[in-house]
Each structure stands twice: as C-alpha cells, then as structure tokens.
Design a protein around this motif. Structure first.
Motif, PDB file in Angstrom:
ATOM      1  N   ALA A 224      60.857  32.539  16.404  1.00  0.00           N
ATOM      2  CA  ALA A 224      60.865  32.437  17.864  1.00  0.00           C
ATOM      3  C   ALA A 224      60.806  33.813  18.512  1.00  0.00           C
ATOM      4  CB  ALA A 224      62.108  31.681  18.329  1.00  0.00           C
ATOM      5  N   LEU A 225      61.512  34.769  17.933  1.00  0.00           N
ATOM      6  CA  LEU A 225      61.544  36.114  18.501  1.00  0.00           C
ATOM      7  C   LEU A 225      60.184  36.787  18.452  1.00  0.00           C
ATOM      8  CD1 LEU A 225      63.499  38.339  19.617  1.00  0.00           C
ATOM      9  CD2 LEU A 225      63.542  39.248  17.296  1.00  0.00           C
ATOM     10  N   SER A 226      59.356  36.406  17.490  1.00  0.00           N
ATOM     11  CA  SER A 226      58.064  37.068  17.326  1.00  0.00           C
ATOM     12  C   SER A 226      57.094  36.763  18.463  1.00  0.00           C
ATOM     13  CB  SER A 226      57.426  36.660  15.994  1.00  0.00           C
ATOM     14  OG  SER A 226      57.052  35.287  16.008  1.00  0.00           O
ATOM     15  N   HIS A 230      59.020  36.382  24.290  1.00  0.00           N
ATOM     16  CA  HIS A 230      60.453  36.513  24.007  1.00  0.00           C
ATOM     17  C   HIS A 230      60.774  37.942  23.590  1.00  0.00           C
ATOM     18  CE1 HIS A 230      64.497  35.716  23.042  1.00  0.00           C
ATOM     19  NE2 HIS A 230      64.371  35.152  21.877  1.00  0.00           N
ATOM     20  N   GLY A 231      60.595  38.291  22.348  1.00  0.00           N
ATOM     21  CA  GLY A 231      61.005  39.612  21.879  1.00  0.00           C
ATOM     22  C   GLY A 231      59.890  40.611  21.749  1.00  0.00           C
ATOM     23  N   GLY A 232      58.674  40.228  22.051  1.00  0.00           N
ATOM     24  CA  GLY A 232      57.550  41.101  21.779  1.00  0.00           C
ATOM     25  C   GLY A 232      57.144  42.011  22.914  1.00  0.00           C
ATOM     26  N   PHE A 267      58.668  43.480  33.573  1.00  0.00           N
ATOM     27  CA  PHE A 267      59.203  43.123  34.887  1.00  0.00           C
ATOM     28  C   PHE A 267      59.408  41.609  34.966  1.00  0.00           C
ATOM     29  CE2 PHE A 267      57.481  47.238  35.513  1.00  0.00           C
ATOM     30  CZ  PHE A 267      58.236  47.824  36.506  1.00  0.00           C
ATOM     31  N   GLY A 268      60.507  41.221  35.618  1.00  0.00           N
ATOM     32  CA  GLY A 268      60.828  39.804  35.758  1.00  0.00           C
ATOM     33  C   GLY A 268      61.606  39.293  34.564  1.00  0.00           C
ATOM     34  N   HIS A 269      62.450  38.307  34.815  1.00  0.00           N
ATOM     35  CA  HIS A 269      63.268  37.714  33.759  1.00  0.00           C
ATOM     36  C   HIS A 269      63.497  36.247  34.070  1.00  0.00           C
ATOM     37  CE1 HIS A 269      66.706  37.013  31.061  1.00  0.00           C
ATOM     38  NE2 HIS A 269      66.238  38.022  30.371  1.00  0.00           N
ATOM     39  N   ALA A 270      63.614  35.453  33.005  1.00  0.00           N
ATOM     40  CA  ALA A 270      63.770  34.011  33.176  1.00  0.00           C
ATOM     41  C   ALA A 270      65.113  33.637  33.790  1.00  0.00           C
ATOM     42  CB  ALA A 270      63.608  33.311  31.822  1.00  0.00           C
TER      43      ALA A 270
END
Length: 383
Positions: A224-226, A230-232, A267-270
């Motif tokens: 999921a992180l990949s 998300h984490g990329g 920029f921006g976050h859920a």
C-alpha cells in the motif's frame, strides 16, 4: 444481504470509524496528531526513536534503565539470519528496476519464514511482540542492503553502538553521520511512525484481522505504501522543485498545472485542513541547515499556497509532510530512490503496533460492497 443506501458510505471510507485504538489519532481540523497521549511533534523534538518505539509497543515512555535495555535489545536484532542475507543479492537483481521497496516485500516474506513467524491467530501476545521487534529491527538492514546491492556495492553491516537513525544512515552510506544529520533524520523518522488509519496501516490491520502472520501483514502494508498517492511523494515533491528550476518560473509553472487540473505534489492532505504539523517541524529543521535548496523551497511554498488560495478559494491547501521531508532527506545525503523506503523504516513500527493491537480482536474485518452492475439474474446466453 442487507442493502446499503447509496449515501451511507463515503467514497474511500473517508471519516468512517472502523474500530477503536489506543495508539494515537489525527485531528485534522486542528493540525495536531499524537502517539498515545503525547504530541507526536513534541516527541520528535525531545525523544529518541527508540523511546517512541517503546511507547508504541508498551504503552509508556521508558525510564533510563528501560531505554538502555530496549535499545540494546533492538540493536541486537538488526543482524539478519544467514539465509536471508544470502538471498538478498538475487532479490536486488530481480527488483533492480523497481527499487528497494519492492524488494522489501520479498525480503520480509523470507524473513518471516526464516524466523518462524506463526499466524497471529495461533500465537500469544509475547510471541507476537517478539516477532514484531525482530521485523522492525530488520527492516532498515534489509532496505539499505537492497539499495547497496542494487548499485553493485556490498551491504554495510549494522552497528549495535549506534542509535536507530544514525545506524540507518551508516548502513546506507557506509559512513557514520554527523550529529546534525543523524538528529534531523531521527526527527523525520519519529514524526512518521504512525498517522491514524492511513491506507497502509488499514491494510496491515485488515490482514491482521484474518489471523495471518506478522510478515504477511507488513508485506501488505508495504504494498500500500508503494502507491504514489500514499508514500511515494517525497521524491516527487523535489522533482517539482527541479521542474520549476528558478524563482522567476514559479508562478507560471504553478498556474499552468493548477489550471490544467494537475496536482502539485507535496501540497494538500486527505486529513489536514490546516498546516500539516509535520511539515512545519521539518521546515524548521531544513532552515537550520540553510542553503539555496531550502531558500528556494520556502519561496515555492509561499507562492504555491498563494496561487492555490487564489485559484481554489475556500480550500485550505498547504504543504504536507512530503514537501520538506524531501528537502531534509536530500540535505542529509539520502538518495531520492530511498525517500519512500526511509518512510517505511519508520512506519514499520506504527504498522507493527497496529497489528499487535488488531490481533487482540478476534473479529475479521469484512466490509460489504454495493453492487451497481446489470440486474441479476439474467439467463446464460450460451445455455
């Protein structure tokens, strides 16, 4: 089956509470998040990574005696089993195009098999905790070895005398880092240990709810992180700075992207509807280093936020953790392809704490989907 009303569940499960947790929370409207009862940003400024690891696993910050014992115990677990070490060159070669994070999925599976990780369903709390400690301690060793092998270099063996963050940088570069770089990366690692029910943490808990072994849960979380959403993003945020190039190009470049409906990475976050507290902290660390990259990043941040406020009025869009995380990691000598793996070297502790918590609940996570296809049951046309 009970019919789910179309408006009952928001897309992406946004805001849906799926369980209870004592590990921490994110209060997006306030720009605040915490690990158990402590501010995560405050912990990053005052504590070691091992202290926070102890807090997440054992529910309390360690006293000096506990800290020394925990640090020594986890340092001893950094060394890989011989059969895992022997397999890493092949894993690195096979995943050379995908990088260390992809290789980590395979390596974690092998580690779990080699160490005899058993299903969570079949083990008690003590054994689960031992498996979690072993996996968390091994992840930095696996990631740095895969990176170096992928470049045709020999892995650097871990040192038991170095703290978690300093040892990570040492294994990555082959040189013991100076105190400023080691502490800067420790700040970053602590600030990214956990962050609510993000996609990778939720994935890990779903797998844990099936009773699978800890390695299986972590492999799912790494997958999921990949994903770039998300984490990329840390390296992509730096790519944005590279693409802009110079201060006089900022406005034109940003306006073109925003008007084209493109996302400005970093920029921006859920969750946050105000400034990301992690970004604020990391900006301060970057400014302590100073230099042209930091000055340019601050300029870009200011102009992007101003242009976003103009073109998207009513929306709070600020830098997220990835923007200044990329700057700090670049200043500390971490190559861009290791930005997301470095994130994983911290988040594995949060994933594991969530897995251990989920393992105490015997209820499998099994949501439903709303069917929107053609009405059944149609006759088989070939019958």
């Amino acid at each position: 089956m009970q019919t789910i009303p179309p408006t009952a569940v928001p897309r992406g499960l946004t805001g849906v509470v799926v369980t209870d947790t004592a590990l921490g929370d994110v209060r997006g409207s306030e720009g605040f998040y915490h690990y158990r009862q402590y501010s995560a940003v405050e912990l990053a400024g005052t504590r070691t990574f091992e202290d926070v690891w102890h807090l997440m696993f054992h529910g309390a910050l360690p006293d000096p005696v506990e800290r020394a014992a925990f640090t020594a115990r986890t340092a001893a677990l950094r060394h890989l089993p011989a059969d895992v070490s022997a397999a890493l060159p092949a894993i690195a070669r096979a995943g050379s195009a995908s990088g260390p994070l992809a290789g980590l999925r395979t390596a974690l599976s092998l580690l779990g098999a080699s160490a005899g990780f058993r299903p969570l369903y079949d083990t008690g709390a003590e054994r689960r905790g031992e498996d979690a400690l072993a996996a968390c301690a091994a992840v930095p060793t696996l990631l740095t070895a895969l990176y170096r092998l992928g470049r045709g270099e020999e892995p650097v063996a871990p040192r038991d005398d170095l703290p978690y963050a300093a040892n990570y940088l040492y294994m990555l570069t082959g040189s013991e880092p100076g105190p400023a770089r080691a502490r800067a990366i420790e700040h970053y690692l602590i600030s990214t240990v956990d962050h609510g029910f993000n996609a990778s943490t939720f994935t890990a808990r779903v797998i844990a709810s099936t009773g699978a072994d800890l390695a299986a849960c972590l492999v799912g979380a790494v997958g999921a992180l990949s994903g770039p959403l998300h984490g990329g993003a840390p390296s992509r945020a730096l790519d944005t700075l590279d693409a802009i190039g110079t201060p006089e190009r900022i406005d034109l470049w940003v306006r073109e992207r925003v008007l084209a409906g493109e996302r400005i990475m970093g920029f921006g976050h859920a969750v946050y509807r105000t400034e990301d507290p992690r970004s604020r902290m990391l900006r301060g660390i970057a400014e302590e280093f100073g230099g042209p990259l930091v000055e340019f990043a601050v300029q870009v941040e200011g102009r992007v936020e101003a242009i976003l406020a103009e073109l998207k009025p009513g929306r709070e869009l600020h830098t997220n953790v990835e923007f200044y995380a990329g700057v700090v990691m670049e200043l500390c000598g971490i190559p861009r392809e290791m930005f997301t793996p470095t994130f994983a070297a911290a988040r594995v502790v949060g994933w594991s704490a969530n897995i251990l918590e989920q393992a105490e609940d015997s209820k499998i996570i099994r949501p439903a989907a709303r069917y929107v296809g053609p009405p059944p049951a149609e006759p088989d046309p070939a019958a």
